[in-house]
Design a protein around this motif. Structure first.
Motif, PDB file in Angstrom:
ATOM      1  N   GLU A 189       0.836  -1.206   0.000  1.00 40.15           N
ATOM      2  CA  GLU A 189       0.000   0.000   0.000  1.00 40.15           C
ATOM      3  C   GLU A 189       0.878   1.267   0.000  1.00 40.15           C
ATOM      4  OE1 GLU A 189      -2.915  -0.018   3.059  1.00 40.15           O
ATOM      5  OE2 GLU A 189      -3.767   1.896   2.430  1.00 40.15           O
ATOM      6  N   ALA A 190       1.901   1.263   0.864  1.00 39.83           N
ATOM      7  CA  ALA A 190       2.781   2.436   0.917  1.00 39.83           C
ATOM      8  C   ALA A 190       3.539   2.565  -0.404  1.00 39.83           C
ATOM      9  CB  ALA A 190       3.752   2.307   2.078  1.00 39.83           C
ATOM     10  N   GLY A 191       3.964   1.405  -0.933  1.00 36.04           N
ATOM     11  CA  GLY A 191       4.694   1.429  -2.198  1.00 36.04           C
ATOM     12  C   GLY A 191       3.849   2.009  -3.318  1.00 36.04           C
ATOM     13  N   ALA A 192       2.538   1.686  -3.291  1.00 36.55           N
ATOM     14  CA  ALA A 192       1.653   2.204  -4.337  1.00 36.55           C
ATOM     15  C   ALA A 192       1.523   3.722  -4.222  1.00 36.55           C
ATOM     16  CB  ALA A 192       0.285   1.544  -4.220  1.00 36.55           C
ATOM     17  N   ILE A 193       1.491   4.208  -2.978  1.00 32.33           N
ATOM     18  CA  ILE A 193       1.405   5.668  -2.798  1.00 32.33           C
ATOM     19  C   ILE A 193       2.679   6.330  -3.279  1.00 32.33           C
ATOM     20  CG2 ILE A 193       1.291   7.482  -1.034  1.00 32.33           C
ATOM     21  CD1 ILE A 193      -0.670   5.712   0.490  1.00 32.33           C
ATOM     22  N   LEU A 194       3.826   5.721  -2.929  1.00 32.99           N
ATOM     23  CA  LEU A 194       5.094   6.300  -3.387  1.00 32.99           C
ATOM     24  C   LEU A 194       5.142   6.309  -4.914  1.00 32.99           C
ATOM     25  CD1 LEU A 194       7.883   7.427  -2.709  1.00 32.99           C
ATOM     26  CD2 LEU A 194       8.759   5.084  -2.709  1.00 32.99           C
ATOM     27  N   ARG A 195       4.626   5.235  -5.502  1.00 35.18           N
ATOM     28  CA  ARG A 195       4.623   5.176  -6.970  1.00 35.18           C
ATOM     29  C   ARG A 195       3.869   6.365  -7.552  1.00 35.18           C
ATOM     30  NH1 ARG A 195       2.640   0.350 -10.988  1.00 35.18           N
ATOM     31  NH2 ARG A 195       2.973   1.551 -12.878  1.00 35.18           N
ATOM     32  N   ARG A 196       2.698   6.650  -6.955  1.00 35.98           N
ATOM     33  CA  ARG A 196       1.913   7.792  -7.470  1.00 35.98           C
ATOM     34  C   ARG A 196       2.686   9.092  -7.337  1.00 35.98           C
ATOM     35  NH1 ARG A 196      -4.339   7.525  -5.860  1.00 35.98           N
ATOM     36  NH2 ARG A 196      -4.065   9.710  -6.393  1.00 35.98           N
ATOM     37  N   VAL A 197       3.356   9.242  -6.185  1.00 37.72           N
ATOM     38  CA  VAL A 197       4.122  10.483  -5.962  1.00 37.72           C
ATOM     39  C   VAL A 197       5.240  10.600  -7.008  1.00 37.72           C
ATOM     40  CG1 VAL A 197       5.621  11.699  -4.326  1.00 37.72           C
ATOM     41  CG2 VAL A 197       3.609  10.479  -3.492  1.00 37.72           C
ATOM     42  N   VAL A 198       5.908   9.481  -7.217  1.00 35.23           N
ATOM     43  CA  VAL A 198       7.031   9.495  -8.161  1.00 35.23           C
ATOM     44  C   VAL A 198       6.531   9.764  -9.584  1.00 35.23           C
ATOM     45  CG1 VAL A 198       8.811   8.021  -9.199  1.00 35.23           C
ATOM     46  CG2 VAL A 198       8.508   8.048  -6.723  1.00 35.23           C
ATOM     47  N   GLU A 199       5.410   9.139  -9.923  1.00 35.48           N
ATOM     48  CA  GLU A 199       4.894   9.335 -11.285  1.00 35.48           C
ATOM     49  C   GLU A 199       4.400  10.768 -11.478  1.00 35.48           C
ATOM     50  OE1 GLU A 199       4.093   5.043 -13.117  1.00 35.48           O
ATOM     51  OE2 GLU A 199       2.329   5.913 -12.150  1.00 35.48           O
ATOM     52  N   ARG A 200       3.923  11.366 -10.374  1.00 32.40           N
ATOM     53  CA  ARG A 200       3.506  12.767 -10.471  1.00 32.40           C
ATOM     54  C   ARG A 200       4.696  13.667 -10.826  1.00 32.40           C
ATOM     55  NH1 ARG A 200       0.633  13.771  -5.159  1.00 32.40           N
ATOM     56  NH2 ARG A 200      -0.715  11.989  -5.412  1.00 32.40           N
ATOM     57  N   LEU A 201       5.890  13.208 -10.461  1.00 40.26           N
ATOM     58  CA  LEU A 201       7.087  13.987 -10.811  1.00 40.26           C
ATOM     59  C   LEU A 201       7.446  13.850 -12.288  1.00 40.26           C
ATOM     60  CD1 LEU A 201       9.354  12.946  -7.780  1.00 40.26           C
ATOM     61  CD2 LEU A 201       8.260  15.162  -8.103  1.00 40.26           C
ATOM     62  N   GLY A 202       6.754  12.930 -12.972  1.00 40.16           N
ATOM     63  CA  GLY A 202       7.026  12.742 -14.393  1.00 40.16           C
ATOM     64  C   GLY A 202       7.938  11.566 -14.673  1.00 40.16           C
ATOM     65  N   ILE A 203       8.203  10.749 -13.643  1.00 38.89           N
ATOM     66  CA  ILE A 203       9.045   9.557 -13.832  1.00 38.89           C
ATOM     67  C   ILE A 203       8.118   8.356 -14.049  1.00 38.89           C
ATOM     68  CG2 ILE A 203      10.651   7.998 -12.642  1.00 38.89           C
ATOM     69  CD1 ILE A 203      11.616  10.560 -11.092  1.00 38.89           C
ATOM     70  N   THR A 204       8.382   7.570 -15.095  1.00 46.08           N
ATOM     71  CA  THR A 204       7.516   6.419 -15.364  1.00 46.08           C
ATOM     72  C   THR A 204       8.022   5.210 -14.587  1.00 46.08           C
ATOM     73  OG1 THR A 204       7.285   7.294 -17.582  1.00 46.08           O
ATOM     74  CG2 THR A 204       6.461   5.065 -17.219  1.00 46.08           C
ATOM     75  N   VAL A 205       7.109   4.516 -13.912  1.00 48.53           N
ATOM     76  CA  VAL A 205       7.502   3.360 -13.091  1.00 48.53           C
ATOM     77  C   VAL A 205       6.971   2.085 -13.734  1.00 48.53           C
ATOM     78  CG1 VAL A 205       7.271   2.278 -10.810  1.00 48.53           C
ATOM     79  CG2 VAL A 205       7.471   4.777 -10.993  1.00 48.53           C
ATOM     80  N   HIS A 206       7.838   1.090 -13.887  1.00 48.85           N
ATOM     81  CA  HIS A 206       7.426  -0.220 -14.417  1.00 48.85           C
ATOM     82  C   HIS A 206       7.683  -1.254 -13.335  1.00 48.85           C
ATOM     83  CE1 HIS A 206       7.682   1.464 -18.601  1.00 48.85           C
ATOM     84  NE2 HIS A 206       8.606   2.208 -18.024  1.00 48.85           N
ATOM     85  N   LEU A 207       6.621  -1.872 -12.815  1.00 51.13           N
ATOM     86  CA  LEU A 207       6.793  -2.875 -11.765  1.00 51.13           C
ATOM     87  C   LEU A 207       6.658  -4.275 -12.348  1.00 51.13           C
ATOM     88  CD1 LEU A 207       4.680  -1.165  -8.942  1.00 51.13           C
ATOM     89  CD2 LEU A 207       7.159  -1.111  -9.257  1.00 51.13           C
ATOM     90  N   GLY A 208       7.266  -5.242 -11.645  1.00 46.29           N
ATOM     91  CA  GLY A 208       7.145  -6.635 -12.071  1.00 46.29           C
ATOM     92  C   GLY A 208       7.823  -6.916 -13.401  1.00 46.29           C
ATOM     93  N   LYS A 209       8.848  -6.155 -13.713  1.00 44.73           N
ATOM     94  CA  LYS A 209       9.554  -6.367 -15.000  1.00 44.73           C
ATOM     95  C   LYS A 209      10.977  -6.827 -14.710  1.00 44.73           C
ATOM     96  CE  LYS A 209       6.977  -4.259 -18.371  1.00 44.73           C
ATOM     97  NZ  LYS A 209       6.662  -4.994 -19.582  1.00 44.73           N
ATOM     98  N   ARG A 210      11.312  -8.005 -15.194  1.00 47.73           N
ATOM     99  CA  ARG A 210      12.678  -8.511 -15.016  1.00 47.73           C
ATOM    100  C   ARG A 210      13.486  -8.177 -16.264  1.00 47.73           C
ATOM    101  NH1 ARG A 210      15.186 -13.169 -15.881  1.00 47.73           N
ATOM    102  NH2 ARG A 210      13.308 -14.004 -16.858  1.00 47.73           N
ATOM    103  N   THR A 211      14.520  -7.378 -16.057  1.00 48.59           N
ATOM    104  CA  THR A 211      15.339  -6.985 -17.215  1.00 48.59           C
ATOM    105  C   THR A 211      16.260  -8.148 -17.570  1.00 48.59           C
ATOM    106  OG1 THR A 211      15.373  -4.822 -16.162  1.00 48.59           O
ATOM    107  CG2 THR A 211      16.717  -5.079 -18.133  1.00 48.59           C
ATOM    108  N   THR A 212      16.275  -8.538 -18.812  1.00 46.81           N
ATOM    109  CA  THR A 212      17.095  -9.693 -19.204  1.00 46.81           C
ATOM    110  C   THR A 212      18.288  -9.306 -20.060  1.00 46.81           C
ATOM    111  OG1 THR A 212      15.586  -9.991 -21.060  1.00 46.81           O
ATOM    112  CG2 THR A 212      15.218 -11.381 -19.117  1.00 46.81           C
ATOM    113  N   ALA A 213      18.217  -8.154 -20.728  1.00 51.08           N
ATOM    114  CA  ALA A 213      19.340  -7.806 -21.611  1.00 51.08           C
ATOM    115  C   ALA A 213      19.362  -6.303 -21.859  1.00 51.08           C
ATOM    116  CB  ALA A 213      19.217  -8.547 -22.954  1.00 51.08           C
ATOM    117  N   VAL A 214      20.590  -5.824 -22.122  1.00 53.79           N
ATOM    118  CA  VAL A 214      20.755  -4.447 -22.591  1.00 53.79           C
ATOM    119  C   VAL A 214      20.964  -4.543 -24.102  1.00 53.79           C
ATOM    120  CG1 VAL A 214      22.275  -2.442 -22.543  1.00 53.79           C
ATOM    121  CG2 VAL A 214      21.765  -3.666 -20.420  1.00 53.79           C
TER     122      VAL A 214
END
Ligand SMILES: Cc1cc2nc3c(=O)[nH]c(=O)nc-3n(C[C@H](O)[C@H](O)[C@H](O)COP(=O)(O)OP(=O)(O)OC[C@H]3O[C@@H](n4cnc5c(N)ncnc54)[C@H](O)[C@@H]3O)c2cc1C
Ligand code: SF4
Length: 857
Positions: free
Chosen positions: A201-226
């Motif tokens: 719940e707290a993480g979801a609120i932080l996500r909203r705050v961060v996204e309000r700053l204009g930063i896009t958040v992607h959760l549940g994504k495992r990066t496999t390669a650059v």
């Protein structure tokens, strides 16, 4: 192979790692009189003095990197510590008790401290590395100043960044990069941002705050390669999706630097295993401290525990308290993440059936608060967006205090303790400033010792000088400790903390009493006598006041001023000869080239101020270099008038409206070498096209035609960017020259120590400056001009000291010279690994190949 240290009866203490824990341990040791017991040698593979790593987030967001040094290079020299900066220890031989460094140095030790910290964790991923030492261009870690500088440089040319890891570091990195206009994406493999501190719940609120700053958040994504085609072009995820980007920052974890412990046979689990005295369990003469140490199964990744560890280590190693023991740290964290306040301690949600869980959440305002209570005791708390109750909760958490029956009082001020009462109830041992390890007891003691203002307490204890999250609490405690009688900080107006006078009063007192040396000022005007921190500022003031009658005492100078050259990160110096207005000739160039050959100067660089910088000069070569150059000092090192940058003006430019080159050279001739509270950079432009960037200089002059000149003051284009203010438009080159001098003299006499004109001008106010200096409202201009004349008449080229050293040791080398590890010798090409010696690679963070020198020109 060298072990040249003299045997003076003291034991040799070698410290590996010059970061926050290593340097703090040494500070604590010195405080306990350790210098009498130990000769101290430090190795740090970063080529700087110790800096506040926490502040890298601020530097990435655009703040001045110079502000973050806790122990600049001069501190080591002043404390008789031999520092091998930019040198990595690669092996410890515990049987012969020697350390081996990657520059060939071998030193014996009696006691050894390992404080090697951690490095960025780079998860195995296709496309991340070019080879086993070089990251793909565009991939960065976020651990060091070099990482940060490399990111800043890269960010200038690139538009879209992906930050892998949504913890504290990731969000700080994202926020910092966004401040430079990049489109930023944060990718987190789990479902929650900052999952170590926050529940869903707290993480979801932080996500909203961060996204309000204009930063896009992607959760549940495992990066496999650059994805890369030479440089980064995107990242790929396990679910088949991808994001195009040109920059990738890894903040998905850290790993303790324990390679040295492993190869020297110490017990290493997750880090070097220590006992309660912070000694390696296998060797009583080797200590480990900070993030590379594992104590009772815990490895910490925040600074608060390392302050406690350093104290115990110092008590034990110096014998100040042989029974000192570290029992582990309970982590109550206060952080400011991307501008959002966060405090967390203990559990983030209930774990047992009987655990009480009280929470409040207001997503719209970005506020979340929760507490976990077990058996009537606080075992966890999270505060996001509103940390007003943090003092009370920390206290309850640390001490297991009885809690209010109305649990809601744990989250809100009802009838419960106010901020002040909260401060009163806190135990003295509660850590208030995590960043600098300051407890409530330290703050209260400071107040009891007579400091009664908030800023005074902050300056004396360093509380609030890190991430800043504790400032409110520091105010509450000072307020409480002074019984509500906090002093308005009169000392804020003092020129130096040790003398209760503002600058004009102090100057008048020195003039009246004829005080010409720093020691004379201390003995007559400082109530508590000498204060090392005030010396440089007083020396500057006395030079402005007395010019050539000033009595120079060398200990009141920075190392740069002692040897009239700019110290570089490897202990060598940069030499910038005077080239007035940036205009040189073939004969001077030939001499410079000959000197470069003769002294094997590793790098020659054209500076931003249009000067030629000879980098990598050994201290003992300085007199020879100056003699062979046979040119005056270009003042690229001091708190003084620096250079006048000019455009070609009417001589060659078809747009030229005034002789900018001529005026620039005259200005440099007249004002060369003038001491001032901070450096002064100048420029003259031949027309408003402003090719010499006069509008962003401390003083800039622009020709506007018909012999009319605009004079701008207070401009800057460094870490701070400010367009100068138009002080006046004057007719005649000489008038322009004089007005610049009038302003500079006023600035010299009235600015605070180290206050650049871009702060001074807004502080005084443009209208006031116009009234004082242009309209001569108070009749001070003639006096200013007269004193400026005396100052310019007293000019003496400091490089003459090359022929007549002031002391026999002035140019003797005291810092160990090391091969420049990160300043590549560039003969027109760039070293592919940033000049990092191969031996450094096994433990290197691997991130970034940025080079950085401070020419100061
Ligand atoms: C961007 C950022 C933000 C942070 N923010 C916070 C925060 O808000 N709050 C908080 O509590 N903590 C924060 N931290 C964590 C904090 O900085 C660390 O806990 C702290 O720096 C650890 O200190 P240390 O001395 O153990 O390691 P370090 O500070 O990393 O120092 C270790 C030093 O040893 C050197 N070294 C390593 N191996 C060798 C060798 N073989 N020879 C010579 N030198 C060697 C390294 O180069 C380094 O300079 C932050 C960290 C970062 C990177
Ligand atoms: S500032 Fe004007 S005069 Fe000077 S070089 Fe540029 S265009 Fe020419």
């Amino acid at each position: 192979m060298v072990d040249l240290l003299p045997d003076d009866g003291r034991q040799h203490l070698v410290v590996i790692g010059n970061g926050m824990a290593g340097a703090r341990a040494v500070e604590e040791i010195l405080e306990r009189g350790g210098a009498e017991r130990f000769r101290i040698t430090m190795f740090g593979d970063e080529p700087y003095g110790n800096y506040n790593r926490i502040m890298l987030s601020h530097v990435l967001a655009g703040e001045d990197a110079e502000e973050i040094y806790l122990n600049p290079l001069g501190w080591y020299a002043d404390n008789d510590i031999t520092l091998y900066a930019g040198v990595r220890v690669v092996r410890i031989d515990r049987f012969s008790r020697k350390v081996f460094a990657n520059d060939g140095t071998i030193l014996g030790y009696d006691k050894l401290i390992i404080a090697t910290g951690s490095r960025t964790f780079f998860p195995p991923m296709d496309g991340m590395w070019v080879d086993d030492k070089t990251l793909t261009p565009g991939v960065f870690g976020f651990r060091t100043l070099d990482d940060t500088n490399a990111m800043l440089e890269y960010a200038q040319e690139h538009r879209r960044a992906v930050v892998i890891g949504g913890g504290l570091l990731g969000l700080e990195a994202a926020y910092g990069l966004q401040q430079h206009g990049l489109e930023v994406h944060v990718v987190q493999s789990g479902p929650v941002l900052m999952n170590q501190q926050l529940d869903e719940e707290a993480g979801a609120i932080l996500r909203r705050v961060v996204e309000r700053l204009g930063i896009t958040v992607h959760l549940g994504k495992r990066t496999t390669a650059v994805r890369s085609a030479g440089t980064v072009s995107g990242v790929l995820f396990g679910d088949g999706s991808s994001i195009d980007c040109d920059m990738v920052v890894l903040t998905a974890g850290i790993r303790p630097n324990v390679g040295l412990g492993v190869v020297s046979g110490l017990t290493v689990e997750r880090a070097i295993v220590t006992d309660d005295q912070m000694r390696a369990v296998d060797d009583p003469d080797i200590y480990a401290v900070g993030e590379c140490a594992q104590h009772r199964g815990e490895v910490y990744g925040l600074v608060a525990p390392l302050w406690e560890q350093a104290t115990v280590l110092a008590d034990h190693i110096t014998g100040a308290d042989p029974k000192a023991a570290y029992h582990g740290s309970r982590i109550a964290t206060k952080l400011k993440v991307a501008g959002v306040d966060l405090a967390s301690m203990g559990l983030k949600h209930p774990e047992k059936e009987d655990d009480e869980f009280v929470r409040f959440s207001e997503p719209r305002r970005g506020v979340y608060k929760s507490v976990v209570i077990r058996d009537g005791k606080l075992v966890g708390a999270t505060l996001l967006g509103d940390v007003g109750k943090v003092a009370f909760l920390t206290q309850s958490f640390d001490r297991g205090l009885p809690l209010p029956e109305e649990r809601v009082e744990l989250l809100f001020e009802l009838a419960g303790p106010s901020g002040e009462q909260g401060a009163a109830e806190m135990d003295d041992s509660v850590q208030v400033c995590n960043c600098n390890g300051v407890s409530k007891g330290d703050l209260v003691a400071c107040v009891r010792n007579g400091t009664r203002s908030v800023s005074g307490v902050m300056a004396a204890t360093r509380a609030g000088k890190g991430c800043g999250a504790c400032k409110g609490l520091v105010c509450d405690i000072v307020d409480w400790a002074t019984g509500g009688d906090v002093e308005v900080d009169v000392s804020a107006g003092w020129y130096v903390p040790s003398i209760p006078m503002d600058k004009p009063t102090l100057m008048a007192a020195c003039r009246e009493r004829g005080l010409r040396s720093v020691s004379a000022v201390f003995s007559e005007l400082a109530p508590d006598g000498e204060d090392a921190g005030s010396k440089m500022a007083l020396a500057s003031l006395l030079k402005v006041l007395w010019n050539d009658e000033y009595v120079d005492e060398r200990d009141a100078r920075f190392i740069n001023d002692r040897v009239h050259a700019n110290i570089q990160r490897d202990g060598t110096f940069s030499v910038v000869p005077q080239i007035k207005g940036g205009v040189t000739n073939a004969e001077q160039l030939r001499r410079i080239a000959d000197v470069a050959d003769k002294y094997a100067i590793p790098m020659i660089k054209i500076t931003g101020g249009q000067r030629i910088d000879l980098l990598g000069v050994r201290k003992e070569d300085l007199p020879g270099v100056w003699a062979d150059l046979d040119m005056p000092s270009g003042y690229a090192y001091g708190k003084s008038f620096r250079t006048v940058k000019t455009c070609v003006g009417t001589d060659f430019c078809r747009f030229g409206l005034g002789d900018s080159t001529g005026l620039g050279r005259d200005m440099e001739q007249r004002y060369q070498g003038l001491d001032s509270p901070a450096k002064m950079k100048l420029a003259v432009a031949g027309c408003p096209r402003n090719c010499s960037e006069a509008l962003v200089k401390d003083v800039g002059v622009v020709a506007v035609g018909e012999d009319r000149w605009e004079v701008y003051v207070g401009g800057a284009a460094g870490a701070s960017v400010r367009k100068g203010d138009l002080l006046a438009t004057v007719t005649g080159r000489d008038t322009a020259l004089r007005l610049c001098g009038t302003f500079m003299q006023y600035y010299r006499e009235n600015a605070r120590w180290l206050e650049r004109t871009y702060d001074f001008v807004p502080r005084v106010g443009l209208d006031e400056l116009k009234a004082l200096l242009v309209d001569d409202r108070d009749g001070i201009v003639a006096g200013l001009d007269e004193r400026m004349q005396v100052a310019t008449d007293a000019y003496r080229d400091p490089w003459r000291e090359g022929r007549e050293p002031v002391t026999s040791g002035q140019f003797a080398n005291s810092l160990p010279l090391v091969p420049l590890p990160r300043v590549p010798v560039r003969n027109g090409s760039v070293a592919s690994n940033g000049g990092l010696p191969a031996a450094a690679a096994p433990f290197a963070s691997g991130a970034g190949t940025a080079d950085r020198t401070e020419s100061g020109a």
